[in-house]
Motif scaffolding. Structure first.
Motif, PDB file in Angstrom:
ATOM      1  N   LEU A 462       0.085  -1.447   0.182  1.00  0.00           N
ATOM      2  CA  LEU A 462      -0.341  -0.056   0.004  1.00  0.00           C
ATOM      3  C   LEU A 462       0.899   1.358  -0.518  1.00  0.00           C
ATOM      4  CD1 LEU A 462      -2.902  -0.403   2.509  1.00  0.00           C
ATOM      5  CD2 LEU A 462      -3.291  -0.290   0.055  1.00  0.00           C
ATOM      6  N   LEU A 463       0.837   1.525  -1.066  1.00  0.00           N
ATOM      7  CA  LEU A 463       1.439   3.162  -1.367  1.00  0.00           C
ATOM      8  C   LEU A 463       0.050   4.363  -1.009  1.00  0.00           C
ATOM      9  CD1 LEU A 463       1.335   4.643  -4.330  1.00  0.00           C
ATOM     10  CD2 LEU A 463       3.399   2.976  -4.636  1.00  0.00           C
ATOM     11  N   TYR A 464       0.954   5.416  -0.479  1.00  0.00           N
ATOM     12  CA  TYR A 464       0.027   6.831  -0.514  1.00  0.00           C
ATOM     13  C   TYR A 464       0.564   7.710  -1.182  1.00  0.00           C
ATOM     14  CZ  TYR A 464       1.887   7.789   4.532  1.00  0.00           C
ATOM     15  OH  TYR A 464       2.473   8.521   4.979  1.00  0.00           O
ATOM     16  N   VAL A 465      -0.151   9.019  -2.025  1.00  0.00           N
ATOM     17  CA  VAL A 465       0.555  10.236  -2.430  1.00  0.00           C
ATOM     18  C   VAL A 465      -0.893  11.167  -1.600  1.00  0.00           C
ATOM     19  CG1 VAL A 465       0.692  11.450  -4.326  1.00  0.00           C
ATOM     20  CG2 VAL A 465       0.866   8.962  -4.490  1.00  0.00           C
ATOM     21  N   PRO A 466      -0.135  12.104  -1.149  1.00  0.00           N
ATOM     22  CA  PRO A 466      -1.235  13.361  -0.862  1.00  0.00           C
ATOM     23  C   PRO A 466      -1.397  13.727  -1.611  1.00  0.00           C
ATOM     24  CG  PRO A 466       1.102  13.510   0.658  1.00  0.00           C
ATOM     25  CD  PRO A 466       1.232  12.030  -0.874  1.00  0.00           C
ATOM     26  N   MET A 467      -2.697  14.811  -1.565  1.00  0.00           N
ATOM     27  CA  MET A 467      -3.231  15.186  -2.898  1.00  0.00           C
ATOM     28  C   MET A 467      -3.059  16.657  -2.301  1.00  0.00           C
ATOM     29  SD  MET A 467      -6.955  13.702  -3.136  1.00  0.00           S
ATOM     30  CE  MET A 467      -7.445  14.433  -4.294  1.00  0.00           C
ATOM     31  N   LYS A 468      -2.648  17.614  -3.184  1.00  0.00           N
ATOM     32  CA  LYS A 468      -1.790  19.320  -3.323  1.00  0.00           C
ATOM     33  C   LYS A 468      -2.358  19.377  -4.677  1.00  0.00           C
ATOM     34  CE  LYS A 468       3.076  16.455  -3.754  1.00  0.00           C
ATOM     35  NZ  LYS A 468       3.614  16.587  -3.226  1.00  0.00           N
ATOM     36  N   ILE A 493      -9.820   6.616  -2.391  1.00  0.00           N
ATOM     37  CA  ILE A 493      -9.477   8.258  -1.459  1.00  0.00           C
ATOM     38  C   ILE A 493      -9.700   8.688  -0.177  1.00  0.00           C
ATOM     39  CG2 ILE A 493      -9.836  10.732  -1.692  1.00  0.00           C
ATOM     40  CD1 ILE A 493      -9.325  10.994  -4.783  1.00  0.00           C
ATOM     41  N   THR A 494      -8.657   8.791   1.270  1.00  0.00           N
ATOM     42  CA  THR A 494      -9.432   9.321   2.386  1.00  0.00           C
ATOM     43  C   THR A 494      -8.447  10.314   3.212  1.00  0.00           C
ATOM     44  OG1 THR A 494      -9.257   8.331   4.251  1.00  0.00           O
ATOM     45  CG2 THR A 494      -7.681   7.696   3.024  1.00  0.00           C
ATOM     46  N   ASN A 495      -9.674  10.678   3.795  1.00  0.00           N
ATOM     47  CA  ASN A 495      -9.168  11.817   4.595  1.00  0.00           C
ATOM     48  C   ASN A 495      -7.581  11.744   5.506  1.00  0.00           C
ATOM     49  OD1 ASN A 495     -10.903  11.372   6.651  1.00  0.00           O
ATOM     50  ND2 ASN A 495     -10.285  12.782   7.490  1.00  0.00           N
ATOM     51  N   ASP A 496      -7.612  11.084   5.775  1.00  0.00           N
ATOM     52  CA  ASP A 496      -6.753  10.241   6.568  1.00  0.00           C
ATOM     53  C   ASP A 496      -6.085   9.022   6.674  1.00  0.00           C
ATOM     54  OD1 ASP A 496      -4.394  10.803   8.685  1.00  0.00           O
ATOM     55  OD2 ASP A 496      -5.397  11.853   9.999  1.00  0.00           O
ATOM     56  N   LEU A 497      -5.483   8.467   7.056  1.00  0.00           N
ATOM     57  CA  LEU A 497      -5.276   7.376   7.139  1.00  0.00           C
ATOM     58  C   LEU A 497      -5.069   6.460   8.412  1.00  0.00           C
ATOM     59  CD1 LEU A 497      -0.939   7.615   5.446  1.00  0.00           C
ATOM     60  CD2 LEU A 497      -3.285   6.779   4.011  1.00  0.00           C
ATOM     61  N   PRO A 498      -5.341   4.989   8.471  1.00  0.00           N
ATOM     62  CA  PRO A 498      -5.626   4.010   9.346  1.00  0.00           C
ATOM     63  C   PRO A 498      -4.221   3.574  10.048  1.00  0.00           C
ATOM     64  CG  PRO A 498      -6.082   3.009   7.602  1.00  0.00           C
ATOM     65  CD  PRO A 498      -5.972   4.106   7.549  1.00  0.00           C
ATOM     66  N   THR A 499      -2.903   4.191  10.943  1.00  0.00           N
ATOM     67  CA  THR A 499      -2.473   4.589  11.446  1.00  0.00           C
ATOM     68  C   THR A 499      -1.940   5.111  12.807  1.00  0.00           C
ATOM     69  OG1 THR A 499      -1.177   6.208   9.850  1.00  0.00           O
ATOM     70  CG2 THR A 499      -1.066   3.796   8.772  1.00  0.00           C
ATOM     71  N   ASN A 500      -2.454   6.455  12.588  1.00  0.00           N
ATOM     72  CA  ASN A 500      -2.101   7.279  14.352  1.00  0.00           C
ATOM     73  C   ASN A 500      -3.576   8.108  14.245  1.00  0.00           C
ATOM     74  OD1 ASN A 500      -1.569   7.497  16.640  1.00  0.00           O
ATOM     75  ND2 ASN A 500       0.118   8.785  16.144  1.00  0.00           N
ATOM     76  N   VAL A 526     -13.704   7.858   3.557  1.00  0.00           N
ATOM     77  CA  VAL A 526     -13.083   7.253   3.199  1.00  0.00           C
ATOM     78  C   VAL A 526     -14.051   7.383   1.412  1.00  0.00           C
ATOM     79  CG1 VAL A 526     -12.643   5.842   4.581  1.00  0.00           C
ATOM     80  CG2 VAL A 526     -14.073   5.560   3.615  1.00  0.00           C
ATOM     81  N   SER A 527     -13.434   6.907   0.645  1.00  0.00           N
ATOM     82  CA  SER A 527     -14.344   6.760  -0.994  1.00  0.00           C
ATOM     83  C   SER A 527     -14.942   4.948  -1.250  1.00  0.00           C
ATOM     84  CB  SER A 527     -13.458   6.895  -2.005  1.00  0.00           C
ATOM     85  OG  SER A 527     -12.502   5.792  -1.900  1.00  0.00           O
ATOM     86  N   VAL A 615      -5.498  11.566   0.629  1.00  0.00           N
ATOM     87  CA  VAL A 615      -4.684  11.469   0.926  1.00  0.00           C
ATOM     88  C   VAL A 615      -5.329   9.973  -0.687  1.00  0.00           C
ATOM     89  CG1 VAL A 615      -3.228   9.594   1.420  1.00  0.00           C
ATOM     90  CG2 VAL A 615      -4.148  11.748   2.610  1.00  0.00           C
ATOM     91  N   VAL A 616      -4.315   9.839  -1.580  1.00  0.00           N
ATOM     92  CA  VAL A 616      -4.793   8.818  -2.778  1.00  0.00           C
ATOM     93  C   VAL A 616      -3.901   7.814  -2.008  1.00  0.00           C
ATOM     94  CG1 VAL A 616      -4.693   7.265  -4.582  1.00  0.00           C
ATOM     95  CG2 VAL A 616      -5.061  10.181  -4.574  1.00  0.00           C
ATOM     96  N   ALA A 617      -4.533   6.374  -1.926  1.00  0.00           N
ATOM     97  CA  ALA A 617      -3.570   5.023  -1.681  1.00  0.00           C
ATOM     98  C   ALA A 617      -4.412   3.718  -2.616  1.00  0.00           C
ATOM     99  CB  ALA A 617      -4.422   4.709  -0.400  1.00  0.00           C
TER     100      ALA A 617
END
Length: 790
Positions: A462-468, A493-500, A526-527, A615-617
């Protein structure tokens, strides 16, 4: 007399080179280990103490419930606290860390470590400026303050004051000051600062001067004459809470003052600014340092008594010619201090050589500075104390010989008291070694458990790219490009990552909820493909879908929230739920998953449809990660040319959450090996002593037909008993220590007897190999050599 003692000490060192080498090596390794730990502890305890007003600065923290304690507070709070509470001299706010793209000529980089700060920043904190005016640097809204490294990155050696940088491909900022690089022992880490005035007209919290949202970090500076005792601080907190209640009567929030100097080691709040240390690890390694130095001293004692027979006649002769016991004791103590000082010089050399590797393991930038008066004083103190402790028993033991018995050859070495004392020392040595060996094994297993734990979703690939930048305004085109490429089509697409996840809301309502309950519930936007991409399991109902238009106001919850609502996964589906006063329906229940570090138990969470981006995961296909990255870069470069392309991997982010535990594991490995090495030197010394004591007995046994194996067994059996005693003591001690450490994790390995058995067997094998050398050497010696004088 002292000169004479010094000469004798040097002659003894030179005459008995092997003994001297072992003694010096043991003490040097023990000292080097302790010095390395000392440098690490000094660094951990030095955080934020370089500020001029360190003792007067406090951070405002918020407590919403037992499970939610945060480092943030409302935008409107600090200014009013300063205006209405006389004890507060100054206040400053910091935004969340800001990520921006900067451009100067042909240089374009994404910078992640920046803050918007109030103009009082330098009144509170003591970050020195290399150039620029501290009083005016933050006054203009288009100001940019940069660190020395940042300046060199864009401008080389040219003075950057007055030059402009383009930010986010939009507007120009003027550099008004250059700061010295932020010390590594600061919990505030940044490369650039911007004035809060720059966002004063666009940030809703600042426009409304709100007391509702918690989006800023606030620090206050108390008046110098304020006595910061517990009673006065509690009274100050009461005033703060009363002011908050005058603005917000519905929310049950309490505020507390956290000393700046305590943040790094004593703060583990939600929404922390940096990865803090842990006072428990400082205490653990402090004990390790003490025990390793103690093991080195024990090693010295054993090696000194192992050769006591060789110095018995020297002591007897000295006493005959009038030497007092105190003089002899002083001589032997002097010798041990001399050895200790020599060991210190070698230890410092070892530390200097090992520091780069140690810094890599510990994630630090430590240095040993011999012009640091305090450090030099501590090092000399370590050498003297080590010398006195290590030499105390040999001095008392050797100086107590009776000259008549020694000179007549009637002196019997190794009486019951002496033997018991030395056996106790060996047991203590191996207790320390076994505890460290078992601790190392458990830390390794726990880290491996963290690495392979089922989090409720598949974290690999799983890699992610911030939308900016321009992507925000081109989301439809962006999604279309991602969908058309087979390498990137499996995205969400999610507003944050489920890590912390560090934020949440108490504004959640459901049927039957206790009106007095205040639970902070995190949320994710989440999308539709979120559950598929993250490979989460919907156990009841369904996830979001484009086929259902009503999903825009619906929710998916986890099992924990369903249980909190008094429902099962099956009965929760179809129930009404409101968040932020937006009413909707629960359409699905997802299996519980970890969205915080595993030190914390799984909490309730709400998932809603994503309408803003974030964020696009992307889940990559096996073996095609590099190709996927290139495809993403191509898409981002085409749609967002003004911003550098950046990406990260989810599993790497998760690994970074446990960096402190990984560093502890690495340090434990290192010091367990060193403690065991020093213990083996001590055991070698005692085995040499025993072989020396029983040299003639072994000769007689060999003449009478004893085999080499029986002699080795004879010399080894006593030591094996000592190791077994050490195991009996070390196992319960290590169990207690390990159990206490594992309790910090909501999810951890089960302590198995196998770990204790393996650690104990490892200690036994190492000890047996150490003893075997002297035992075999004595067993194969020619008996004629030991019996010729009989």
């Amino acid at each position: 007399m002292i000169k004479n003692y010094f000469k004798i000490a040097l002659r003894n060192l030179i005459r008995h080179k092997s003994f001297s080498s072992l003694n010096i090596a043991g003490l040097a390794v023990g000292m080097a280990s302790s010095i390395l730990i000392l440098l690490w502890i000094r660094n951990e305890k030095s955080y934020d103490r370089f500020h001029e007003h360190t003792n007067e600065i406090y951070r405002i923290t918020a407590v919403a419930s037992d499970d939610f304690k945060a480092a943030v507070n409302p935008a409107g709070m600090p200014a009013e606290l300063k205006a209405k509470i006389p004890a507060i001299k100054n206040a400053v706010r910091l935004s969340h860390p800001s990520t921006n793209a900067f451009e100067y000529q042909d240089k374009k980089f994404e910078e992640k470590r920046g803050f918007f700060v109030d103009s009082t920043f330098f009144d509170v904190f003591s970050f020195p400026l290399i150039s620029g005016n501290q009083a005016t640097a933050l006054k203009r809204p288009d100001a940019l303050l940069i660190t020395e490294n940042f300046a060199k990155k864009y401008f080389g050696n040219t003075d950057p004051i007055g030059k402009t940088l383009k930010i986010n491909n939009e507007k120009l900022l003027t550099i008004t000051a250059v700061l010295a690089n932020v010390p590594t022992n600061s919990h505030l880490q940044f490369d650039y600062l911007m004035p809060m005035a720059a966002i004063a007209k666009t940030h809703n919290d600042l426009i409304q001067n709100t007391w509702k949202n918690f989006n800023f970090y606030s620090y206050i500076q108390l008046n110098r004459d304020f006595e910061a005792n517990e009673a006065n601080l509690l009274a100050l907190e009461s005033q703060m809470n009363a002011l908050y209640k005058s603005h917000e009567t519905n929310q049950k929030i309490t505020f507390h003052l956290q000393p700046l100097r305590d943040i790094h080691l004593h703060s583990h709040l939600q929404v922390e600014l940096s990865d803090n240390g842990n006072i428990q690890y400082v205490n653990i390694l402090s004990l390790v340092a003490v025990f390793i130095l103690l093991v080195a001293c024990i090693n010295f004692m054993n090696l000194a008594t192992a050769r006591s027979g060789r110095r018995a006649k020297e002591v007897g002769l000295r006493k005959v010619v009038g030497a007092a016991r105190s003089q002899l004791a002083g001589q032997f103590l002097g010798e041990s201090v001399l050895i200790s000082c020599l060991s210190l010089f070698i230890a410092i050399t070892l530390v200097w050589l090992l520091l780069p590797a140690f810094n890599y393991l510990a994630g630090k930038e430590l240095a040993i500075r011999l012009f640091d008066g305090k450090l030099v004083f501590i090092l000399i103190g370590i050498a003297l104390i080590t010398g006195f402790i290590a030499g105390s028993y040999p001095a008392l033991f050797l100086s107590g010989f009776q000259p008549i018995k020694v000179l007549k050859g009637q002196m019997k070495l190794g009486g019951k008291g002496d033997l018991l004392f030395r056996n106790t020392l060996v047991v203590l040595q191996f207790v320390v070694s076994i505890v460290l060996l078992i601790g190392t094994a458990v830390v390794y297993r726990q880290l491996n458990y963290i690495k392979n734990m089922n989090l409720g979703y598949e974290k690999s690939n799983l890699l992610y790219v911030p939308m900016k930048g321009d992507i925000w305004n081109r989301q439809t085109a962006y999604k279309s490009e991602l969908e058309q490429n087979p390498l990137t089509a499996n995205f969400t697409i999610t507003n944050d990552l489920p890590t912390n996840l560090t934020s949440g809301t108490i504004n959640v309502q459901w049927e039957g909820k206790d009106p007095n309950a205040q639970v902070v519930i995190p949320s994710l936007s989440v999308s539709e493909r979120f559950f598929e991409v993250f490979q989460m399991k919907i156990i009841s109902g369904r996830g979001f879908s484009k086929d259902f238009r009503g999903d825009s106001s619906n929710y998916v919850i986890n099992e924990k929230l369903a249980k909190m609502m008094g429902l099962t996964a099956a009965t929760a589906v179809g129930k009404p739920l409101a968040m932020w006063d937006k009413r909707g329906t629960v359409i699905g229940v997802v299996k519980d998953f970890n969205f915080k570090p595993i030190q914390q138990a799984i909490e309730p969470i709400i998932l809603e449809p994503n309408r803003w981006g974030g964020v696009v995961a992307v889940r990559t296909q096996p073996g095609k990660t590099e190709a996927t990255i290139k495809a993403l870069e191509k898409i981002n470069t085409r749609l967002n040319p003004g911003f550098p392309f950046s990406y990260s991997f989810l599993d790497q982010d998760l690994a970074n959450l446990y960096r402190g535990e990984q560093q502890l594991g690495s340090l434990f490995n290192l010091f367990a090996i060193l403690a065991t090495f020093i213990s083996c030197l001590g055991l070698y010394g005692l085995s040499a002593y025993m072989a020396e004591q029983r040299f003639k007995e072994i000769g007689v046994r060999k003449v009478l037909g004893a085999s080499v194996l029986s002699v080795v067994r004879l010399l080894s059996i006593r030591f094996m008993r000592l190791i077994f005693i050490a195991i009996l003591i070390a196992v319960p001690l290590s169990w207690y220590a390990i159990h206490s450490w594992l309790n910090d994790f909501a999810y951890h390995i089960n302590l198995s007897w196998v770990v204790f058995v393996i650690g104990s067997i490892a200690a036994l094998v190492i000890a047996l190999l150490t003893i075997s050398y002297e035992s075999i050497k004595a067993a194969i010696a020619n008996p004629v050599d030991s019996l010729r004088s009989e």
